[in-house]
Design a protein around this motif. Sequence first.
Motif, short mmCIF file in Angstrom:
data_model
loop_
_atom_site.label_atom_id
_atom_site.label_comp_id
_atom_site.label_asym_id
_atom_site.label_seq_id
_atom_site.Cartn_x
_atom_site.Cartn_y
_atom_site.Cartn_z
N GLY A 20 0.97 -0.92 0.48
CA GLY A 20 0.01 0.03 -0.12
C GLY A 20 0.93 1.48 -0.07
O GLY A 20 2.34 1.02 -0.11
N ASP A 21 -0.06 2.31 0.27
CA ASP A 21 0.69 3.95 -0.19
C ASP A 21 1.33 3.61 1.56
O ASP A 21 1.56 5.15 1.74
N GLY A 22 1.51 3.49 2.46
CA GLY A 22 1.30 3.51 4.13
C GLY A 22 0.36 3.80 5.01
O GLY A 22 0.23 4.44 6.18
N GLY A 23 -0.40 4.88 3.83
CA GLY A 23 -2.25 5.20 5.01
C GLY A 23 -2.67 3.81 4.78
O GLY A 23 -2.35 2.05 4.70
N ASP A 24 -4.07 3.95 5.91
CA ASP A 24 -5.33 3.21 6.33
C ASP A 24 -5.30 2.22 5.13
O ASP A 24 -5.68 3.23 3.76
N LEU A 25 -5.74 0.89 4.49
CA LEU A 25 -6.29 0.30 4.01
C LEU A 25 -8.00 0.03 3.70
O LEU A 25 -8.01 0.04 5.21
N MET A 26 -8.46 0.21 3.04
CA MET A 26 -9.98 0.81 3.05
C MET A 26 -10.60 -0.91 2.95
O MET A 26 -9.86 -1.79 3.07
N ARG A 27 -11.50 -0.83 3.77
CA ARG A 27 -11.67 -1.82 4.73
C ARG A 27 -13.05 -2.34 4.17
O ARG A 27 -14.73 -1.83 3.46
N LEU A 28 -13.87 -3.81 3.52
CA LEU A 28 -14.77 -4.93 2.99
C LEU A 28 -15.69 -4.91 3.59
O LEU A 28 -16.20 -5.73 3.96
N TYR A 29 -15.26 -4.54 5.47
CA TYR A 29 -16.51 -4.93 6.48
C TYR A 29 -16.66 -3.23 7.30
O TYR A 29 -16.02 -2.67 7.07
#
Length: 419
Positions: A20-29
Motif C-alpha cells: 500500500g501507500d503507507g496509509g490505512d487500507l480500505m475495509r470491506l467490512y
Amino acid sequence: MNNQPLNGTDAPRGCPVAHGDGGDLMRLYGPEAAIDPHGIYARLRKEHGTVAPVLLDGDIPAWLVLGYRENRRVLDNPRQFSRDSRIWRDWNDGRIEATSPLIPMLGWRPDCVSQDGEPHRRLRGAVTDGLQTVAGRGIRRHVTHFANKQIDAFAEAGSADLVSDYAEYLPMLVLTRLFGLPAAEGRNLAVSCAKLIKGEDAVAHNDRIMEILADLASRKRDEPGADFTTGLLGHHADLDEDEILSHLRLVLITAHTTTSNLLARVLQLILTEASRLAGLVSGQLSVSTVVEEVMWNTPPLAVLPGRFATTDLELGGQHLKEGDLLVLGLTAGNLDPEIRPDAGVSLQGNQSHLAFSGGPHECPGQNIGQAIIETAVDVLLHRLPGLRLAVPADELTSTASTWEARLDALPVEFAAQPT
C-alpha cells in the motif's frame, strides 16, 4: 500453529499491506461497507486500478479484484490462482485465529471448491451428478408447493414483506426436500446460513449446520431415498464421511444464500420497473430475461472467496506474492467501465457475466437456482393480483457484508386473497 490475530501495522513482507501507500487500507467490512459497497469499489478503482489492497474482517489483508478481465484471468487459471487455502501465507504464519469469521468462508475443507486438478474433478463430478439427478425429479413442483404455502400465510392480509415472508426462506424449503431433510429444519438452516455469510457468530452457525447434516447422512445410510444426500452416499466416486458432509454443507449454503438473494433482487426489479411487471403479466417478457439483467447488475455474491497466488506474479499492475489472498469482485467486475462504459445499455442475451463465477469452479447448480426463481415469481404473480410496491422505490435499502449486499425488505400490497 500460533494463531495470533494479525496486526495490520506489522504486516509480513509481500502481503497487500506492504504494497500500500503507507496509509490505512480500505475495509470491506464495517459500517461504511454495509451502507455503500459500490462507493468503496469506485474509490478503490480510482486509487489502485483493477486490483486493490483491502482489509477483510479482523483487518486481514487481501487483494480485491475489480476488473472484469482480471477476474476472468484469476477464475480461468487455477495453476496461478489456487482455491486451496492451505497455501494461504497469513494462515500458515499463524496470523489468523481459528475462530475468525473468515474461516467458514475461506478455510480448507475436503470439498471440490477447496481443491484443483484431479481431486477437484473427482469431487465435482459427484456433486454435478447428484444435482442433475434431483433437478430431473420435479423441482418446479416442489417450488410450487412451498411457494403456495408461503403465500397462504399472508394472502389474506393484502400486504407482505417479500424478503422476510417469501424470498428469505423459500429456497431453503425447496432444498430440504431435495436433500431429504424435514421441512421443519428449513427456517433454522436459513437463519444459520445467513448468519454465516454475514460473519455473525459464523463458527457457531457453521457447527450447527454440520450437526444437522451429519444427522441427515447417518439417517440416509439406513433409509436411502431419491434425494441429493443418498446420491452422494452411493456415488461411484466413493466419497468418505468428511467429503460427503463437506459437500452437503457447500451445496446447502451456496444454493440457499445465492438463490434467496437473487430472488429478492429479481422481485425488486419487477416491482420498481413498471415495464418489467407489465411485460411478465402479459407474457411479453420472460422471468429468465429479468434474472439475467439482475445477474449483471446485482449478482447474489458481490465478492467471491477466494483464491491464493501460487507464485510471485503481477496482476492488474500489482505485484502479488506467493500465498497472497485474492477475493473476486463479481459486482465490480460486471460493472467494469472498461467493458460496460454505459451500464444502462441492455445486455439481453449476453450471459458472460461473473455471477456464477467461472472456469473450473463455475457454479454447477445454476439451472436449479434458475428454476426456483422462475417458478417462485410465476406463482407469486398468479396468486396476488394487483401486486405493487407499498413504499417509494428510493426508500428500499440494502445491507452489505464482505460477500454480499442483501435487500433489507420489500414491502408490497395486493388484493387480499382468501385461502
